[in-house]
Each structure stands twice: as structure tokens, then as C-alpha cells.
Design an enzyme around this catalytic site. Sequence first.
Site, mmCIF file in Angstrom:
data_model
loop_
_atom_site.group_PDB
_atom_site.id
_atom_site.type_symbol
_atom_site.label_atom_id
_atom_site.label_comp_id
_atom_site.label_asym_id
_atom_site.label_seq_id
_atom_site.Cartn_x
_atom_site.Cartn_y
_atom_site.Cartn_z
ATOM 1 N NE ARG A 136 2.676 7.371 2.692
ATOM 2 C CZ ARG A 136 3.200 6.314 3.293
ATOM 3 N NH1 ARG A 136 3.857 5.413 2.606
ATOM 4 N NH2 ARG A 136 3.060 6.157 4.586
ATOM 5 N NE ARG B 229 9.218 6.736 9.083
ATOM 6 C CZ ARG B 229 8.265 6.457 8.217
ATOM 7 N NH1 ARG B 229 8.386 5.437 7.401
ATOM 8 N NH2 ARG B 229 7.184 7.212 8.137
ATOM 9 C CE1 TYR C 118 8.059 5.485 3.504
ATOM 10 C CE2 TYR C 118 6.711 7.468 3.459
ATOM 11 C CZ TYR C 118 7.064 6.266 4.055
ATOM 12 O OH TYR C 118 6.417 5.854 5.185
ATOM 13 C CD GLU D 198 10.630 -7.097 6.448
ATOM 14 O OE1 GLU D 198 10.027 -6.209 7.078
ATOM 15 O OE2 GLU D 198 10.991 -8.165 6.973
ATOM 16 C CG HIS E 284 10.875 -1.813 5.181
ATOM 17 N ND1 HIS E 284 9.511 -1.854 5.002
ATOM 18 C CD2 HIS E 284 11.235 -2.982 5.752
ATOM 19 C CE1 HIS E 284 9.068 -3.013 5.461
ATOM 20 N NE2 HIS E 284 10.091 -3.716 5.917
ATOM 21 C CG LEU E 285 11.363 2.949 -0.279
ATOM 22 C CD1 LEU E 285 10.145 3.687 -0.798
ATOM 23 C CD2 LEU E 285 12.455 2.909 -1.313
ATOM 24 C CB SER E 286 11.768 5.150 5.823
ATOM 25 O OG SER E 286 10.823 4.237 6.341
ATOM 26 N N PRO F 256 0.786 -1.223 0.000
ATOM 27 C CG PRO F 256 -0.204 -1.145 2.109
ATOM 28 C CD PRO F 256 0.553 -2.035 1.195
ATOM 29 C CG ASN F 257 -0.241 4.337 1.310
ATOM 30 O OD1 ASN F 257 -1.266 4.740 0.781
ATOM 31 N ND2 ASN F 257 -0.198 3.940 2.574
ATOM 32 C CB ALA G 119 0.997 0.185 6.710
ATOM 33 C CG ASN H 169 8.418 -1.537 0.556
ATOM 34 O OD1 ASN H 169 7.726 -1.523 1.562
ATOM 35 N ND2 ASN H 169 9.047 -0.467 0.114
#
Length: 142
Positions: free
Chosen positions: A17, A105, A22, A96, A98-100, A9-10, A75, A72
Amino acid sequence: MKILIINGPNLNLLGRREPSVYGSDTLDAVLAELEAAFPEAALAHFQSNHEGALIDRIHEAVLDPPDGVVVNLGAFTHYSYALLDALRMLPCPIVEVHLSHLFSREPFRHVSVISPACKGMISGFGKHSYHLALQWLLRLRS
């Protein structure tokens, strides 16, 4: 080598975004960059904002397995046990990404329920997280 890249998602709004978190590249631009950087790999990609569609695509990969998978799941990473169960059915290595940097976070992002199905996690390198995942998968075959 056949590699499937699955985005959740997203990620369809990547570049729009929160670019400060990101990055400013679109998902299409990132995927095109990966295809150019890894011509030796047959890359397939899928993105959905819907958990069921992601599960369905993973089930397709169970029936016709790629040599590796990069995920990826956005959420869904933090709470989708259904995606964990689907990923566990894959007979190939999963990375797995993740960009961030998840651990810098919010606390809810510090937990990945899908990690037990994955060989490893790459987090915090922006679009280069995908590059690192593909490099690792390709080295498995060399």
C-alpha cells in the site's frame, strides 16, 4: 520487559500500500526486525482491520497488562473514541506511532483522538517510528 504492538487497518498490506508513503517492508518484516533489534523485550503483536477486534485485544491487555504498548491504529487514530476509551483503561505507558508524518498530509490526519491516552507520539520516521517507541519504553525500565 513485555511489550504489546497493536496495528490497525490496512497495515496488513504494508509494503504493498503506497510504498512511497509507508515504505516497502511488510508488517511481518518490520516485526521481525524489531524482534532482532530488541532481544531483551518480549514482543507480542496484533493486527486487525476491525475496530471491535482491536478493542477486544486491548481489553485482554487490561486483564493481563504488558509493561508497555505501541499502537499504530491507522485511520482509526482520527475518529475512534471507542479505541481511546479502551486505551485509557491500560495501566501501562502507551506510545502512538505512525509511519508517515501526519502533519504533512491531509488535514483530517492532523487530529489524533487517541493521543490523550498516550505518553507520546512518534510520526514520520517510517518503520523507525516503531524502533524509537521501543527504545523509549525500554529506557523507562532501565
